[in-house]
Design a protein around this motif. Structure first.
Motif, PDB file in Angstrom:
ATOM      1  N   ALA A   1      66.819  30.971  50.169  1.00  0.00           N
ATOM      2  CA  ALA A   1      65.485  31.111  50.240  1.00  0.00           C
ATOM      3  C   ALA A   1      64.895  31.537  48.530  1.00  0.00           C
ATOM      4  O   ALA A   1      65.491  32.030  48.145  1.00  0.00           O
ATOM      5  CB  ALA A   1      64.555  31.796  51.086  1.00  0.00           C
ATOM      6  N   PRO A   2      63.632  30.965  48.347  1.00  0.00           N
ATOM      7  CA  PRO A   2      63.041  31.217  47.107  1.00  0.00           C
ATOM      8  C   PRO A   2      62.904  32.674  46.612  1.00  0.00           C
ATOM      9  O   PRO A   2      63.093  33.017  45.480  1.00  0.00           O
ATOM     10  CB  PRO A   2      61.603  30.605  47.160  1.00  0.00           C
ATOM     11  CG  PRO A   2      61.749  29.468  48.059  1.00  0.00           C
ATOM     12  CD  PRO A   2      62.731  30.004  49.022  1.00  0.00           C
TER      13      PRO A   2
ATOM     14  N   ASN B   1      68.617  27.563  53.812  1.00  0.00           N
ATOM     15  CA  ASN B   1      67.348  28.236  53.614  1.00  0.00           C
ATOM     16  C   ASN B   1      66.927  27.634  52.208  1.00  0.00           C
ATOM     17  O   ASN B   1      65.489  27.822  51.805  1.00  0.00           O
ATOM     18  CB  ASN B   1      67.488  29.670  53.575  1.00  0.00           C
ATOM     19  CG  ASN B   1      67.275  30.180  54.993  1.00  0.00           C
ATOM     20  OD1 ASN B   1      66.924  29.419  55.877  1.00  0.00           O
ATOM     21  ND2 ASN B   1      67.359  31.389  55.004  1.00  0.00           N
TER      22      ASN B   1
ATOM     23  N   LEU C   1      63.628  25.468  51.880  1.00  0.00           N
ATOM     24  CA  LEU C   1      62.361  25.980  51.829  1.00  0.00           C
ATOM     25  C   LEU C   1      61.502  26.023  50.455  1.00  0.00           C
ATOM     26  O   LEU C   1      60.330  26.068  50.289  1.00  0.00           O
ATOM     27  CB  LEU C   1      62.443  27.368  52.359  1.00  0.00           C
ATOM     28  CG  LEU C   1      62.839  27.688  53.695  1.00  0.00           C
ATOM     29  CD1 LEU C   1      62.987  29.037  54.073  1.00  0.00           C
ATOM     30  CD2 LEU C   1      61.729  26.972  54.728  1.00  0.00           C
TER      31      LEU C   1
ATOM     32  N   ALA D   1      58.911  23.584  50.294  1.00  0.00           N
ATOM     33  CA  ALA D   1      57.363  23.823  51.030  1.00  0.00           C
ATOM     34  C   ALA D   1      56.747  24.926  49.992  1.00  0.00           C
ATOM     35  O   ALA D   1      57.213  26.144  49.325  1.00  0.00           O
ATOM     36  CB  ALA D   1      57.478  24.792  52.102  1.00  0.00           C
ATOM     37  N   GLY D   2      55.442  24.507  49.447  1.00  0.00           N
ATOM     38  CA  GLY D   2      54.632  25.091  48.459  1.00  0.00           C
ATOM     39  C   GLY D   2      55.697  24.859  46.930  1.00  0.00           C
ATOM     40  O   GLY D   2      56.434  24.098  46.627  1.00  0.00           O
TER      41      GLY D   2
ATOM     42  N   ALA E   1      69.091  17.473  57.765  1.00  0.00           N
ATOM     43  CA  ALA E   1      69.278  18.237  58.801  1.00  0.00           C
ATOM     44  C   ALA E   1      68.762  19.700  58.759  1.00  0.00           C
ATOM     45  O   ALA E   1      67.950  19.990  59.816  1.00  0.00           O
ATOM     46  CB  ALA E   1      70.827  18.604  59.262  1.00  0.00           C
ATOM     47  N   ASP E   2      68.461  19.972  57.507  1.00  0.00           N
ATOM     48  CA  ASP E   2      68.007  21.298  57.132  1.00  0.00           C
ATOM     49  C   ASP E   2      66.339  21.226  56.995  1.00  0.00           C
ATOM     50  O   ASP E   2      65.656  22.301  57.519  1.00  0.00           O
ATOM     51  CB  ASP E   2      68.582  21.875  56.064  1.00  0.00           C
ATOM     52  CG  ASP E   2      70.062  22.551  56.435  1.00  0.00           C
ATOM     53  OD1 ASP E   2      70.117  23.045  57.412  1.00  0.00           O
ATOM     54  OD2 ASP E   2      70.893  22.269  55.527  1.00  0.00           O
TER      55      ASP E   2
ATOM     56  N   ASP F   1      64.615  18.828  58.694  1.00  0.00           N
ATOM     57  CA  ASP F   1      64.180  18.715  59.891  1.00  0.00           C
ATOM     58  C   ASP F   1      64.031  19.980  60.806  1.00  0.00           C
ATOM     59  O   ASP F   1      63.194  19.976  61.347  1.00  0.00           O
ATOM     60  CB  ASP F   1      65.100  17.500  60.723  1.00  0.00           C
ATOM     61  CG  ASP F   1      65.041  16.195  59.958  1.00  0.00           C
ATOM     62  OD1 ASP F   1      63.718  16.004  59.371  1.00  0.00           O
ATOM     63  OD2 ASP F   1      65.823  15.297  60.681  1.00  0.00           O
ATOM     64  N   ALA F   2      65.253  20.479  60.632  1.00  0.00           N
ATOM     65  CA  ALA F   2      65.030  21.767  61.394  1.00  0.00           C
ATOM     66  C   ALA F   2      64.281  22.769  61.188  1.00  0.00           C
ATOM     67  O   ALA F   2      63.292  23.474  62.156  1.00  0.00           O
ATOM     68  CB  ALA F   2      66.423  22.786  61.050  1.00  0.00           C
ATOM     69  N   ARG F   3      63.650  22.991  60.121  1.00  0.00           N
ATOM     70  CA  ARG F   3      62.541  23.770  59.514  1.00  0.00           C
ATOM     71  C   ARG F   3      61.026  23.246  59.522  1.00  0.00           C
ATOM     72  O   ARG F   3      60.172  23.543  59.074  1.00  0.00           O
ATOM     73  CB  ARG F   3      62.720  24.067  58.100  1.00  0.00           C
ATOM     74  CG  ARG F   3      63.913  25.347  58.230  1.00  0.00           C
ATOM     75  CD  ARG F   3      64.587  25.427  56.787  1.00  0.00           C
ATOM     76  NE  ARG F   3      65.765  26.412  57.043  1.00  0.00           N
ATOM     77  CZ  ARG F   3      66.970  25.923  57.334  1.00  0.00           C
ATOM     78  NH1 ARG F   3      67.236  24.636  57.670  1.00  0.00           N
ATOM     79  NH2 ARG F   3      67.871  26.772  57.369  1.00  0.00           N
ATOM     80  N   GLY F   4      60.944  21.858  60.063  1.00  0.00           N
ATOM     81  CA  GLY F   4      59.835  21.098  60.267  1.00  0.00           C
ATOM     82  C   GLY F   4      59.222  20.688  58.809  1.00  0.00           C
ATOM     83  O   GLY F   4      57.925  20.779  58.618  1.00  0.00           O
ATOM     84  N   LEU F   5      59.864  20.587  57.774  1.00  0.00           N
ATOM     85  CA  LEU F   5      59.699  20.322  56.459  1.00  0.00           C
ATOM     86  C   LEU F   5      59.816  18.769  56.198  1.00  0.00           C
ATOM     87  O   LEU F   5      60.652  18.052  56.693  1.00  0.00           O
ATOM     88  CB  LEU F   5      60.343  21.060  55.439  1.00  0.00           C
ATOM     89  CG  LEU F   5      60.346  22.618  55.592  1.00  0.00           C
ATOM     90  CD1 LEU F   5      61.177  23.135  54.682  1.00  0.00           C
ATOM     91  CD2 LEU F   5      58.886  22.869  55.068  1.00  0.00           C
TER      92      LEU F   5
ATOM     93  N   TYR G   1      74.747  14.495  55.729  1.00  0.00           N
ATOM     94  CA  TYR G   1      76.018  15.125  55.303  1.00  0.00           C
ATOM     95  C   TYR G   1      76.957  14.216  54.635  1.00  0.00           C
ATOM     96  O   TYR G   1      77.593  14.543  53.732  1.00  0.00           O
ATOM     97  CB  TYR G   1      76.676  15.456  56.535  1.00  0.00           C
ATOM     98  CG  TYR G   1      75.952  16.933  57.215  1.00  0.00           C
ATOM     99  CD1 TYR G   1      75.883  18.288  56.624  1.00  0.00           C
ATOM    100  CD2 TYR G   1      75.109  16.891  58.470  1.00  0.00           C
ATOM    101  CE1 TYR G   1      75.445  19.264  56.979  1.00  0.00           C
ATOM    102  CE2 TYR G   1      74.612  17.963  58.886  1.00  0.00           C
ATOM    103  CZ  TYR G   1      74.680  19.038  58.216  1.00  0.00           C
ATOM    104  OH  TYR G   1      74.030  20.308  58.641  1.00  0.00           O
TER     105      TYR G   1
END
Lengths: 93, 116
Positions: free
Chosen positions: A13-14, A37, A40, A43-44, A58-59, A61-65, A77
């Motif tokens: 993550a950032p 992560n 992320l 986002a932003g 897949a990642d 989609d999982a996080r709604g991004l 993949y």
């Protein structure tokens, strides 16, 4: 693809210190793939990559991004595996 | 005496947030008042439209939407972190309180527990 190009795989993550270290290591001939992560960053405004940029679907989609920018390519993949075969060197951050 | 559970880590990347959620739900289930604060990358737990089938996990969004049912008193999001992650109120699960100053939230609880 240049033979000396590096594939960077970032799963942090950032806020993670290694996120910054990774982005500082990028050169224009490299490729960056965001997974886990790492996605992320889309986002932003957490990312200013000088090179080709991919995110794993897949990642996101999982996080709604959604990858909002046109500069970011969404891959699955299988395509990630393809990328690993096309680079001389891989760094998993 | 409400216990505040703080999640400051992103969902899906590790199990620590999930364990914190279990803790909050367990407290509430045994009638111990509990509330949750989401800050830093943790605010991404609150995003609508999560589809984690591709990573083989259960939806954090669905888990969290059950929080009122379990008696969790409040779900609080750090407004600053939401801005950092481009998370608008319309993109967020319903029923989330926004906090502009998390110091106030932390100091108003006697028990504060961090995930991970």
């Amino acid at each position: 693809m240049k033979s000396n190009s590096t594939l960077h795989i970032l799963n942090k993550a950032p806020e993670h210190p290694r996120h910054k270290t990774c982005t500082q290591a990028l050169t224009p001939s490299d490729t960056l793939v965001l997974i886990e992560n790492g996605v992320l960053s889309v986002a932003g405004n957490h990312l200013d990559a000088p090179c080709k940029l991919y995110v794993l679907k897949a990642d996101t989609d999982a996080r709604g991004l959604e990858a909002a920018s046109e500069d970011i390519t969404t891959i699955n993949y299988d395509e990630l595996v393809q990328l690993t075969t096309k680079h001389a060197k891989i760094i998993s951050w | 005496m409400t216990t505040l559970i703080v999640i400051d880590q992103a969902p899906y990347g590790s199990w620590s947030g999930r364990e914190a959620l279990d803790m909050a739900f367990s407290l509430a289930a045994f009638d111990h008042p509990a509330a949750m604060l989401f800050t830093g990358p943790g605010v991404n737990w609150l995003r609508k439209g999560q589809q984690p089938d591709g990573v083989g996990q259960k939806s954090a969004e669905k888990n969290l939407s059950a929080a009122p049912l379990f008696g969790i008193e409040a779900l609080i999001a750090d407004e600053h972190a939401c801005q950092q992650y481009g998370l608008s109120e319309s993109a967020m699960l319903p029923g989330i309180e926004l906090a502009s100053n998390i110091q106030n939230v932390l100091s108003s609880h006697t028990h504060v527990v961090f995930a991970g």
